[in-house]
Design a protein around this motif. Structure first.
Motif, PDB file in Angstrom:
ATOM      1  N   ALA A  50       0.845  -1.194   0.000  1.00 20.28           N
ATOM      2  CA  ALA A  50       0.000   0.000   0.000  1.00 20.28           C
ATOM      3  C   ALA A  50       0.874   1.236   0.000  1.00 20.28           C
ATOM      4  N   THR A  51       0.384   2.274  -0.626  1.00 19.29           N
ATOM      5  CA  THR A  51       1.031   3.575  -0.599  1.00 19.29           C
ATOM      6  C   THR A  51       0.013   4.620  -0.160  1.00 19.29           C
ATOM      7  N   ALA A  52       0.490   5.645   0.527  1.00 20.59           N
ATOM      8  CA  ALA A  52      -0.394   6.708   1.005  1.00 20.59           C
ATOM      9  C   ALA A  52       0.462   7.917   1.342  1.00 20.59           C
ATOM     10  N   LEU A  89      -5.094  11.229   5.616  1.00 20.66           N
ATOM     11  CA  LEU A  89      -4.248  10.220   4.973  1.00 20.66           C
ATOM     12  C   LEU A  89      -4.799  10.106   3.560  1.00 20.66           C
ATOM     13  N   THR A  92      -4.539   6.908  -0.921  1.00 17.91           N
ATOM     14  CA  THR A  92      -4.223   5.540  -0.477  1.00 17.91           C
ATOM     15  C   THR A  92      -4.576   4.534  -1.559  1.00 17.91           C
ATOM     16  N   ASN A 113      -8.959   8.645   0.462  1.00 16.57           N
ATOM     17  CA  ASN A 113      -8.563   9.409   1.651  1.00 16.57           C
ATOM     18  C   ASN A 113      -9.238   8.907   2.917  1.00 16.57           C
ATOM     19  N   SER A 151     -10.993   0.739   6.167  1.00 13.86           N
ATOM     20  CA  SER A 151     -11.500   1.465   5.004  1.00 13.86           C
ATOM     21  C   SER A 151     -12.827   0.876   4.544  1.00 13.86           C
ATOM     22  N   LEU A 174      -4.529   1.456   8.302  1.00 18.98           N
ATOM     23  CA  LEU A 174      -3.097   1.738   8.294  1.00 18.98           C
ATOM     24  C   LEU A 174      -2.681   2.494   9.546  1.00 18.98           C
TER      25      LEU A 174
END
Length: 246
Positions: A50-52, A89, A92, A113, A151, A174
């Motif tokens: 995952a990226t955020a 955040l 994501t 988000n 989420s 996260l």
């Protein structure tokens, strides 16, 4: 003043305004890029990353000091500190890939988000699919840990096909290593139902998180722009104008 000089000075002034505006904007917030890349043991052969980006408004970072913020159960509420209600955040993305061939991505789920929990409807737990920041801890204005609710669940159709399963809705929470959770649930499950599989990030040696400062780091990520850069650019263009005038 000849036409060429007028054009050069006009360009210099315009560039100065643009650079000044960009420099001011760069002070509006600090963004911490985050990355996660562990396995997903409940489904043999499936990996996830995952990226955020953790977005902290500048006035929040200047005012918060050392404390934990959330909706009020620990420390202070997000909206008790100037600007901290705007924490997010953002951007994501969850990638589900072949663990043996990491370049083979089955599904990319755009989660989007997580925003600050202002009404107390989020908490840490599998049943809270409210997609909000539950709490965030600061030391000297620097975010050092955070946690989110789960989420909203998203369907991963290629994972379902690849692994011949009907429980391929995924939901992600996260934070620091102890608050990272990924679950997959069945197509007909309600939010309160037990998930089909759950990954917890606590003490997992495969969990890798990058970007968030640790508690012993004193300084935030440096900001890219400054007024000095804008002035230097303006002076450089004025120097060009002098040469053009000769």
């Amino acid at each position: 003043m000849n036409m060429q000089l007028k054009k050069t000075l006009r360009s210099a002034a315009l560039c100065g305004v643009v650079m000044f505006t960009a420099a001011q904007a760069s002070h509006a917030a600090t963004v911490y890029p985050l990355g996660y890349d562990p396995a997903y043991p409940p489904i043999d052969g499936l990996g996830w990353r995952a990226t955020a980006e953790l977005f902290i408004p500048e006035n929040c970072q200047n005012a918060v000091g050392t404390q934990t913020l959330n909706s009020g159960t620990v420390g202070h509420k997000f909206n008790d500190v100037a600007g901290c209600a705007g924490i997010a955040l953002q951007n994501t993305k969850l990638y589900l890939y072949d663990f043996e061939e990491p370049e083979t991505v089955f599904d990319m789920l755009n989660i989007g988000n997580y925003v600050a929990d202002l009404n107390g409807n989020s908490a840490s737990g599998l049943e809270y699919e409210t997609q909000e920041l539950f709490e965030i801890s600061f030391i000297n204005g620097i975010p050092v840990d955070f946690s989110t609710s789960m989420s909203n669940r998203l369907w991963a159709g290629d994972v379902a096909t690849e692994f011949d399963m009907d429980s391929a809705y995924f939901s992600l929470a996260l934070g620091g290593a102890r608050s990272v959770v990924l679950k997959n649930v069945g197509e007909d499950d309600d939010a309160e139902d037990e998930p089909q599989g759950v990954y917890y990030g606590a003490n997992d040696p495969t969990l890798r998180i990058t970007g968030l400062p640790t508690a012993d780091q004193a300084n935030a990520v440096p900001e890219p722009g400054s007024i000095a850069l804008a002035l230097a650019a303006l002076l450089g263009l004025l120097g060009v104008s002098r040469r053009a005038r000769r």
